[in-house]
Design a protein around this motif. Structure first.
Motif, PDB file in Angstrom:
ATOM      1  N   LYS A   1       0.893  -1.297   0.057  1.00 51.41           N
ATOM      2  CA  LYS A   1      -0.107  -0.017  -0.055  1.00 51.41           C
ATOM      3  C   LYS A   1       0.967   1.297   0.095  1.00 51.41           C
ATOM      4  CE  LYS A   1      -3.819   2.250   2.711  1.00 51.41           C
ATOM      5  NZ  LYS A   1      -4.506   2.135   3.747  1.00 51.41           N
ATOM      6  N   ALA A   2       1.732   1.071   0.718  1.00 50.16           N
ATOM      7  CA  ALA A   2       2.946   2.361   0.880  1.00 50.16           C
ATOM      8  C   ALA A   2       3.502   2.486  -0.556  1.00 50.16           C
ATOM      9  CB  ALA A   2       3.797   2.061   2.049  1.00 50.16           C
ATOM     10  N   SER A   3       4.154   1.412  -1.108  1.00 47.37           N
ATOM     11  CA  SER A   3       4.805   1.623  -2.438  1.00 47.37           C
ATOM     12  C   SER A   3       3.868   2.078  -3.385  1.00 47.37           C
ATOM     13  CB  SER A   3       5.289   0.180  -2.740  1.00 47.37           C
ATOM     14  OG  SER A   3       6.254  -0.334  -2.097  1.00 47.37           O
ATOM     15  N   GLU A   4       2.500   1.763  -3.337  1.00 48.32           N
ATOM     16  CA  GLU A   4       1.680   2.182  -4.334  1.00 48.32           C
ATOM     17  C   GLU A   4       1.235   3.726  -4.289  1.00 48.32           C
ATOM     18  OE1 GLU A   4      -2.001  -0.171  -3.736  1.00 48.32           O
ATOM     19  OE2 GLU A   4      -1.137  -1.871  -4.971  1.00 48.32           O
ATOM     20  N   ALA A   5       1.289   4.075  -2.854  1.00 49.08           N
ATOM     21  CA  ALA A   5       1.024   5.604  -2.631  1.00 49.08           C
ATOM     22  C   ALA A   5       2.331   6.342  -2.930  1.00 49.08           C
ATOM     23  CB  ALA A   5       0.728   5.918  -1.100  1.00 49.08           C
ATOM     24  N   ILE A   6       3.396   5.845  -2.925  1.00 50.43           N
ATOM     25  CA  ILE A   6       4.754   6.572  -3.185  1.00 50.43           C
ATOM     26  C   ILE A   6       4.773   6.678  -4.843  1.00 50.43           C
ATOM     27  CG2 ILE A   6       7.200   6.324  -3.169  1.00 50.43           C
ATOM     28  CD1 ILE A   6       6.954   5.100  -0.491  1.00 50.43           C
ATOM     29  N   ALA A   7       4.515   5.706  -5.471  1.00 53.42           N
ATOM     30  CA  ALA A   7       4.415   5.523  -6.849  1.00 53.42           C
ATOM     31  C   ALA A   7       3.452   6.701  -7.342  1.00 53.42           C
ATOM     32  CB  ALA A   7       4.026   4.099  -7.465  1.00 53.42           C
ATOM     33  N   ALA A   8       2.234   6.929  -6.919  1.00 52.59           N
ATOM     34  CA  ALA A   8       1.067   7.861  -7.172  1.00 52.59           C
ATOM     35  C   ALA A   8       2.196   9.086  -7.227  1.00 52.59           C
ATOM     36  CB  ALA A   8       0.044   7.844  -6.655  1.00 52.59           C
ATOM     37  N   VAL A   9       2.666   9.600  -6.031  1.00 47.76           N
ATOM     38  CA  VAL A   9       3.528  10.576  -5.833  1.00 47.76           C
ATOM     39  C   VAL A   9       4.541  10.999  -6.904  1.00 47.76           C
ATOM     40  CG1 VAL A   9       4.831  12.198  -4.356  1.00 47.76           C
ATOM     41  CG2 VAL A   9       3.000  10.736  -3.354  1.00 47.76           C
TER      42      VAL A   9
ATOM     43  N   THR B   1       6.751  25.652  -6.769  1.00 47.69           N
ATOM     44  CA  THR B   1       7.279  25.543  -5.489  1.00 47.69           C
ATOM     45  C   THR B   1       5.907  24.850  -4.657  1.00 47.69           C
ATOM     46  OG1 THR B   1       8.984  26.847  -5.615  1.00 47.69           O
ATOM     47  CG2 THR B   1       8.393  26.014  -3.488  1.00 47.69           C
ATOM     48  N   GLU B   2       4.977  25.617  -4.695  1.00 43.66           N
ATOM     49  CA  GLU B   2       3.721  25.106  -3.871  1.00 43.66           C
ATOM     50  C   GLU B   2       3.252  23.903  -4.235  1.00 43.66           C
ATOM     51  OE1 GLU B   2      -0.943  26.332  -2.787  1.00 43.66           O
ATOM     52  OE2 GLU B   2       0.572  27.835  -3.582  1.00 43.66           O
ATOM     53  N   LEU B   3       3.138  23.350  -5.449  1.00 42.98           N
ATOM     54  CA  LEU B   3       2.816  22.210  -6.015  1.00 42.98           C
ATOM     55  C   LEU B   3       3.831  21.240  -5.600  1.00 42.98           C
ATOM     56  CD1 LEU B   3       1.681  22.796  -9.707  1.00 42.98           C
ATOM     57  CD2 LEU B   3       0.385  22.450  -7.573  1.00 42.98           C
ATOM     58  N   LEU B   4       4.992  21.349  -5.489  1.00 38.14           N
ATOM     59  CA  LEU B   4       6.167  20.318  -5.072  1.00 38.14           C
ATOM     60  C   LEU B   4       5.871  20.322  -3.501  1.00 38.14           C
ATOM     61  CD1 LEU B   4       9.228  21.514  -7.052  1.00 38.14           C
ATOM     62  CD2 LEU B   4       8.139  19.222  -7.210  1.00 38.14           C
ATOM     63  N   MET B   5       5.823  21.225  -2.747  1.00 38.23           N
ATOM     64  CA  MET B   5       5.313  21.117  -1.320  1.00 38.23           C
ATOM     65  C   MET B   5       4.401  20.184  -1.004  1.00 38.23           C
ATOM     66  SD  MET B   5       8.073  22.378  -0.292  1.00 38.23           S
ATOM     67  CE  MET B   5       7.812  22.422   1.604  1.00 38.23           C
ATOM     68  N   ARG B   6       3.247  20.361  -1.911  1.00 38.86           N
ATOM     69  CA  ARG B   6       2.174  19.319  -1.593  1.00 38.86           C
ATOM     70  C   ARG B   6       2.399  18.011  -1.769  1.00 38.86           C
ATOM     71  NH1 ARG B   6      -3.192  21.892  -4.807  1.00 38.86           N
ATOM     72  NH2 ARG B   6      -3.230  23.901  -3.734  1.00 38.86           N
ATOM     73  N   GLN B   7       3.456  17.710  -2.800  1.00 33.86           N
ATOM     74  CA  GLN B   7       3.807  16.209  -2.807  1.00 33.86           C
ATOM     75  C   GLN B   7       4.736  15.709  -1.779  1.00 33.86           C
ATOM     76  OE1 GLN B   7       2.406  14.641  -5.135  1.00 33.86           O
ATOM     77  NE2 GLN B   7       1.586  16.490  -5.677  1.00 33.86           N
ATOM     78  N   LEU B   8       5.648  16.832  -1.152  1.00 36.23           N
ATOM     79  CA  LEU B   8       6.267  16.431   0.235  1.00 36.23           C
ATOM     80  C   LEU B   8       5.311  16.112   1.286  1.00 36.23           C
ATOM     81  CD1 LEU B   8       9.245  19.044   0.330  1.00 36.23           C
ATOM     82  CD2 LEU B   8       9.144  16.588   0.367  1.00 36.23           C
ATOM     83  N   LEU B   9       4.355  16.757   1.411  1.00 31.71           N
ATOM     84  CA  LEU B   9       3.200  16.503   2.374  1.00 31.71           C
ATOM     85  C   LEU B   9       2.593  15.251   2.160  1.00 31.71           C
ATOM     86  CD1 LEU B   9       1.423  19.898   2.794  1.00 31.71           C
ATOM     87  CD2 LEU B   9       2.943  19.005   4.266  1.00 31.71           C
ATOM     88  N   LYS B  10       2.140  14.754   1.207  1.00 33.74           N
ATOM     89  CA  LYS B  10       1.686  13.702   0.665  1.00 33.74           C
ATOM     90  C   LYS B  10       2.870  12.349   1.294  1.00 33.74           C
ATOM     91  CE  LYS B  10      -1.168  14.752  -3.333  1.00 33.74           C
ATOM     92  NZ  LYS B  10      -1.412  14.556  -4.543  1.00 33.74           N
ATOM     93  N   LEU B  11       4.008  12.661   0.915  1.00 30.95           N
ATOM     94  CA  LEU B  11       4.986  11.727   1.219  1.00 30.95           C
ATOM     95  C   LEU B  11       5.080  11.515   2.750  1.00 30.95           C
ATOM     96  CD1 LEU B  11       7.679  12.507  -1.156  1.00 30.95           C
ATOM     97  CD2 LEU B  11       6.358  10.549  -1.179  1.00 30.95           C
ATOM     98  N   ASP B  12       4.974  12.638   3.554  1.00 28.64           N
ATOM     99  CA  ASP B  12       5.168  12.632   4.993  1.00 28.64           C
ATOM    100  C   ASP B  12       3.946  11.924   5.353  1.00 28.64           C
ATOM    101  OD1 ASP B  12       6.318  13.823   7.365  1.00 28.64           O
ATOM    102  OD2 ASP B  12       4.405  14.739   7.516  1.00 28.64           O
ATOM    103  N   GLY B  13       2.909  11.804   4.920  1.00 30.19           N
ATOM    104  CA  GLY B  13       1.840  11.009   5.422  1.00 30.19           C
ATOM    105  C   GLY B  13       1.808   9.734   5.360  1.00 30.19           C
ATOM    106  N   ILE B  14       2.698   9.122   4.391  1.00 27.73           N
ATOM    107  CA  ILE B  14       2.787   7.706   3.949  1.00 27.73           C
ATOM    108  C   ILE B  14       3.667   7.026   5.175  1.00 27.73           C
ATOM    109  CG2 ILE B  14       3.777   6.177   2.433  1.00 27.73           C
ATOM    110  CD1 ILE B  14       3.111   8.006   0.279  1.00 27.73           C
ATOM    111  N   ASP B  15       2.889   5.944   5.972  1.00 30.37           N
ATOM    112  CA  ASP B  15       3.592   5.306   6.814  1.00 30.37           C
ATOM    113  C   ASP B  15       4.223   3.744   6.231  1.00 30.37           C
ATOM    114  OD1 ASP B  15       4.341   4.159   8.996  1.00 30.37           O
ATOM    115  OD2 ASP B  15       2.384   3.438   9.748  1.00 30.37           O
ATOM    116  N   ALA B  16       5.728   4.068   5.992  1.00 30.85           N
ATOM    117  CA  ALA B  16       6.298   2.912   5.415  1.00 30.85           C
ATOM    118  C   ALA B  16       7.319   2.367   6.053  1.00 30.85           C
ATOM    119  CB  ALA B  16       6.957   3.708   4.120  1.00 30.85           C
ATOM    120  N   GLU B  17       7.646   1.101   6.057  1.00 32.70           N
ATOM    121  CA  GLU B  17       8.693   0.331   6.377  1.00 32.70           C
ATOM    122  C   GLU B  17       9.416  -0.332   5.391  1.00 32.70           C
ATOM    123  OE1 GLU B  17       9.742   0.465   9.467  1.00 32.70           O
ATOM    124  OE2 GLU B  17       7.813   1.512  10.389  1.00 32.70           O
ATOM    125  N   GLY B  18      10.696  -0.751   5.822  1.00 35.63           N
ATOM    126  CA  GLY B  18      11.552  -1.432   4.725  1.00 35.63           C
ATOM    127  C   GLY B  18      11.869  -0.970   3.404  1.00 35.63           C
TER     128      GLY B  18
END
Length: 267
Positions: free
Chosen positions: A133-141, A174-191
């Motif tokens: 699930k995390a990998s799919e979310a990261i792929a979307a970003v 810059t704002e559009l890129l920062m939005r993607q950073l926020l999405k990445l910050d909200g992804i709980d990922a391991e390994g």
């Protein structure tokens, strides 16, 4: 597992001393028996039921239930220590022998997976699903950042070519890129997914740094030839609602060069 043989006694030949030893589940070392040897008694067929499958085993009737588990490990994929064997409704200990517990030819046993083992496997499945699930979310970003990278490249070409770009272009990008950073910050990922997220965060930050550098260079109204360049930029709907670069146009005069340049629209 082998254990050093006992001290040599008088009258015992070296050939007699070559005995292989094995550890039983209770920790005791006993002489290793060759399954199927004439010393193990008659061979019997037993059926072991596991889930919706039946497994037929052919082994000496003097075998232990631990021997049965070792054979079942190859058939079921369950390690011996993960198995629980039942005969006539009673769980059998590893060191107990089949013939002494009444197991005969054509007898039926029941195999269940140890509860702790089952829980551990469920936890592994849960973690695997979370990683997917995390990998799919990261792929979307990553797909969104790919589109924004084209936007950054277009701005870089403009600035390098001496085109004066509106500050709004840099601010919105810059704002559009920062939005993607926020999405990445909200992804709980391991390994592995955690490494993917870290790499994408670094990539976005690099684009933000590039925009900052381009904005600073763009603030100088003079290009290398000393001519002032003005660009009128129109905005249209971007995927996430902010807008994208459209083809800026300008006209030339004797004192000021109005540059016409085609811009690739970012989807």
């Amino acid at each position: 597992m082998k254990n050093p043989p006992p001290p040599r006694s008088a009258g015992i030949s070296p050939e007699t001393e070559e005995i292989e030893w094995e550890m039983r589940p209770n920790g005791m070392f006993v002489q290793k028996r060759e399954v199927g040897s004439v010393h193990d008694g008659p061979m019997i067929n037993i059926t072991v039921t596991h889930a919706s499958s039946n497994h037929e085993l052919y082994l000496p009737n003097q075998s232990t239930f631990w021997d049965v588990k070792k054979l079942l490990a190859h058939k079921t994929g369950l390690r011996s220590e993960e198995q629980r064997l039942f005969f006539k409704g009673k769980e059998k200990d590893n060191e107990e022998h089949l013939h002494r517990e009444g197991v005969k030819d054509k007898s039926k046993l029941l195999l269940l997976e140890d509860a702790a083992s089952k829980e551990r496997k469920l936890e592994e499945i849960r973690k695997h699903n979370e990683m997917l699930k995390a990998s799919e979310a990261i792929a979307a970003v990553r797909a969104e950042v790919d589109k924004l990278s084209d936007r950054v490249s277009a701005l870089e070409v403009a600035v390098d070519g001496g085109t004066r770009v509106s500050d709004k272009e840099f601010l919105v990008s810059t704002e559009l890129l920062m939005r993607q950073l926020l999405k990445l910050d909200g992804i709980d990922a391991e390994g592995e997914a955690k490494l993917q997220r870290k790499a994408e965060v670094r990539r976005v930050q690099n684009f933000v740094d590039t925009l900052d550098s381009l904005k600073a260079r763009n603030s100088n109204p003079f290009n290398q030839s000393g001519k002032t360049v003005k660009v009128t930029t129109q905005w249209e709907t971007f995927n996430n609602g902010m807008g994208s670069l459209n083809a800026p146009t300008s006209t030339s005069s004797s004192s000021t060069n109005n540059v016409t340049q085609d811009w690739d629209r970012v989807d």
